[in-house]
Scaffold this motif. Structure first.
Motif, mmCIF file in Angstrom:
data_model
loop_
_atom_site.group_PDB
_atom_site.id
_atom_site.type_symbol
_atom_site.label_atom_id
_atom_site.label_comp_id
_atom_site.label_asym_id
_atom_site.label_seq_id
_atom_site.Cartn_x
_atom_site.Cartn_y
_atom_site.Cartn_z
ATOM 1 N N THR A 1 0.837 23.542 15.656
ATOM 2 C CA THR A 1 1.308 22.246 16.150
ATOM 3 C C THR A 1 2.831 22.193 16.194
ATOM 4 O O THR A 1 3.424 21.676 17.135
ATOM 5 N N ALA A 2 3.470 22.775 15.185
ATOM 6 C CA ALA A 2 4.930 22.650 15.111
ATOM 7 C C ALA A 2 5.632 23.463 16.195
ATOM 8 O O ALA A 2 6.695 23.066 16.668
ATOM 9 N N ARG A 3 5.050 24.607 16.584
ATOM 10 C CA ARG A 3 5.765 25.498 17.498
ATOM 11 C C ARG A 3 5.004 25.741 18.804
ATOM 12 O O ARG A 3 5.437 26.557 19.629
ATOM 13 N N GLY A 4 3.846 25.120 18.939
ATOM 14 C CA GLY A 4 3.071 25.286 20.176
ATOM 15 C C GLY A 4 2.507 26.684 20.364
ATOM 16 O O GLY A 4 2.259 27.131 21.487
ATOM 17 N N VAL A 5 2.306 27.396 19.249
ATOM 18 C CA VAL A 5 1.725 28.745 19.354
ATOM 19 C C VAL A 5 0.250 28.689 18.973
ATOM 20 O O VAL A 5 -0.252 27.657 18.517
ATOM 21 N N LYS A 6 -0.423 29.842 19.157
ATOM 22 C CA LYS A 6 -1.853 29.865 18.821
ATOM 23 C C LYS A 6 -2.043 30.661 17.522
ATOM 24 O O LYS A 6 -1.896 31.895 17.527
ATOM 25 N N PRO A 7 -2.389 29.994 16.425
ATOM 26 C CA PRO A 7 -2.626 30.746 15.188
ATOM 27 C C PRO A 7 -4.041 31.332 15.191
ATOM 28 O O PRO A 7 -4.989 30.637 15.542
ATOM 29 N N VAL A 8 -4.148 32.593 14.804
ATOM 30 C CA VAL A 8 -5.468 33.248 14.756
ATOM 31 C C VAL A 8 -5.635 33.899 13.387
ATOM 32 O O VAL A 8 -4.792 34.704 12.968
ATOM 33 N N MET A 9 -6.728 33.543 12.715
ATOM 34 C CA MET A 9 -6.996 34.165 11.407
ATOM 35 C C MET A 9 -8.003 35.307 11.565
ATOM 36 O O MET A 9 -9.108 35.099 12.075
#
Ligand SMILES: Cc1ncc(COP(=O)(O)O)c(C=O)c1O
Length: 444
Positions: free
Chosen positions: A178-186
C-alpha cells in the motif's frame, strides 16, 4: 588509565560485584581483563578443532561459570535475546552508574568517542568498513530504515519474502504494497529443506516473478533455525536486478562468519542475541557502493550521499548498552566464534539426531548439516495449530521442567522451538529428549 583503575576493574570482574570503580572522567571502561580472565580459566583446555572443543565438557563447564543460570527450570529458549556473560554485565552496570553520575557531561563530551569504538569493533568483527556500519537499537529499527528509505521501486514492481522470515519483517514487506504501490509476494519454503532445495525455491520464484526488484532474505530463520544459502541466492538475485535485504538478526554469533562470505549489499543485525551485548544494540550494514540506494533518514540531508549515519537516527538511546559492545565482542571472541557455533550445533545434534527416529515427532528446518544451526524446532506429526503447539510447549514445561517457546510463522503450521546456549549441558538436553520420547509414546 591509571593502574589503580585497572585493578579496581579487575576486582569487579573477578568478584562479579557491583562496586563503583573510580574511573577516569570519560574512560570508556573497556573491560581489559575479560579476555585475560577467560584465558586463565580455560588454560590447558580445548586446543583442538572447533568440533573437538564442542565436545570438551570440562571447557564448557568453565565457560558456564561466566553466566548466572535460572534455577528450577531448564531454559532452552535463548533465541529471544542473549544472556550477558558476567564480565559484560558488570561492565554494563558500571557504565550505567558512571554515565548516570556524569549525565549530559558524558553524553555530550565523551559518548561520541566511545560509540565510535563500538562501531569500529563491530565493523572489524564483520570484516567491513567503519563507514558501512551504523549502530541502531535493534534489527527491527535497522530493517525499517532500509524498507522505508529504499529508492529502487516503481509501482507495479514485485517485492519478495518468505514464510520463514521474521513475522514483523513480513508485515513490513507487506506494508510496502500500500505504501509504495508494489506487489508483495510471500514464498513458501519446504518445512524441511537442504541448501539446494532452498536455492531452487528462490530461483523458481525469480523465474515466476520477473518484475521482482527486492527480496527480504533471512540468513537464519527464527522459526526453526534454518540457514539459507545467502551467497548463492544473492548472486542469482543480482543477475536479475533484484536487491536483497539480508536479516542477520539471529545469525550473527550463532554462526561464525564475515560479510565477504555472504556478499550482500544490505544487512541488519542484533548484537543483543548471540554476541551477548546488553539489550538495545543492533546494527545496519550498507555496502559503500550501495549507499545511494537508501535515502537519508526522513528530513536529514546528505548531499554527498556518503554518510551511513545519515540513514538512521537512533536519538537518545541506552548509552551504556552501546558502549558495552567491545566488552561483549571481547568475550565472544575469547570463546571463539567457531567454537561457539560448533558447541551450539553439537547441543542441537544431541536431541535432534535421536528425535529423528521418533515416528510421531516431526522435525523442522534444515535437512542437511549446512542448513542447520544450534536452534531447532519440532511438533507432533499432524498437530499444526497454534493451540497444538501451545499445549505441547506447556506439557514440556510442566511435566518435564524444560522451557521452550512456540513459533507460529511457518506456512506449514505452528511448532515448538528449542534453543540452547553455551552454558546448557548435555544433561539438560537429555531432559528434553526424555520429554520427546515420552510424548512419542503418548502424544496426548
Ligand atoms: C530472524 C529475526 N529477525 C529479526 C528479529 C527482530 O529482532 P529485534 O526484536 O531485536 O529487532 C528477530 C528477533 O528474534 C529474529 O529472530
Amino acid at each position: 588509565m591509571s593502574v589503580s583503575s585497572v585493578n579496581v576493574r579487575r576486582r569487579v570482574l573477578l568478584q562479579g560485584a557491583c562496586a563503583m570503580p573510580c574511573l577516569g572522567m570519560f574512560s570508556s571502561s573497556r573491560a581489559q581483563t575479560v579476555t585475560e580472565e577467560f584465558q586463565q580459566l580455560v588454560q590447558g583446555l580445548a586446543t583442538g578443532s572447533p568440533e573437538a572443543v564442542a565436545r570438551d565438557e570440562r571447557y564448557w563447564r568453565q565457560v558456564a561459570r561466566f553466566y548466572e543460570k535460572t534455577r528450577g527450570i531448564v531454559n532452552l529458549e535463548h533465541g529471544y535475546w542473549g544472556k550477558m556473560a558476567t564480565p559484560v554485565l558488570n561492565h554494563y552496570l558500571e557504565a550505567t552508574r558512571r554515565i548516570n553520575r556524569q549525565n549530559a557531561f558524558y553524553a555530550r563530551k565523551g559518548y561520541e568517542t566511545d560509540l565510535a569504538q563500538s562501531v569500529q569493533r563491530t565493523a572489524e568483527a564483520l570484516g567491513v568498513g567503519e563507514d558501512e556500519i551504523v549502530l541502531t537499537r535493534n534489527a527491527s529499527e535497522s530493517i525499517l530504515n532500509l524498507i522505508r528509505q529504499y529508492r529502487g521501486l516503481k509501482p507495479g514492481d514485485v517485492v519478495l519474502y518468505a514464510d520463514v522470515d521474521y513475522p514483523a519483517f513480513k508485515r513490513d514487506m507487506a506494508w510496502m504494497g500500500t505504501a509504495r504501490g508494489v506487489k508483495p509476494v510471500m514464498l513458501t519454503l519446504p518445512s524441511r529443506a537442504t541448501q539446494q532445495q532452498i536455492l531452487d525455491a528462490y530461483l523458481q520464484a525469480f523465474e515466476q516473478y520477473p518484475r521482482a526488484r527486492l527480496l527480504l532474505l533471512t540468513h537464519v530463520s527464527n522459526q526453526h533455525g534454518l540457514v539459507v544459502p545467502v551467497r548463492e541466492i544473492v548472486a542469482a538475485a543480482r543477475k536479475r536486478g533484484i536487491d536483497v535485504f539480508c536479516d542477520n538478526a539471529q545469525s550473527w554469533g550463532l554462526l561464525d562468519y564475515t560479510m565477504d562470505e555472504l556478499d550482500v549489499d544490505f544487512a541488519v543485525f542484533n548484537l543483543h542475541k548471540w554476541i551477548g551485548s546488553p539489550v538495545g544494540v543492533g546494527a545496519l550494514y550498507i555496502r559503500r557502493s550501495a549507499l545511494h540506494k537508501i535515502a537519508p533518514f526522513p528530513g536529514v540531508s546528505d548531499p554527498e550521499e556518503n554518510h551511513i549515519h545519515n540513514r538512521a537516527h537512533i536519538a537518545t538511546s541506552n548509552f551504556a548498552a552501546m558502549i558495552s559492545v567491545p566488552a561483549a565482542l571481547d568475550f565472544h571472541q575469547a570463546i571463539g566464534g567457531k567454537n561457539k557455533q560448533a558447541r551450539l550445533n553439537y547441543l542441537r545434534s544431541l536431541w535432534m539426531n535421536e528425535a529423528e527416529s521418533l515416528e510421531r515427532i516431526e522435525l523442522l528446518g534444515g535437512a542437511d548439516e549446512a542448513s542447520r544451526t544450534g536452534m531447532g524446532s519440532f511438533r507432533i506429526r499432524g498437530k499444526t495449530t497454534i493451540a497444538d503447539a501451545q499445549a505441547l510447549q506447556a506439557r514440556i514445561e510442566k511435566e518435564f521442567g524444560v522451557f521452550t517457546v512456540i513459533r507460529k510463522g511457518l506456512a506449514s503450521g505452528a511448532c515448538v522451538r528449542v534453543t540452547p546456549q553455551v552454558f546448557n549441558t548435555p544433561d539438560e538436553i537429555e531432559q528434553l529428549l526424555a520429554a520427546l520420547k515420552a510424548i512419542n509414546r503418548k502424544p496426548a
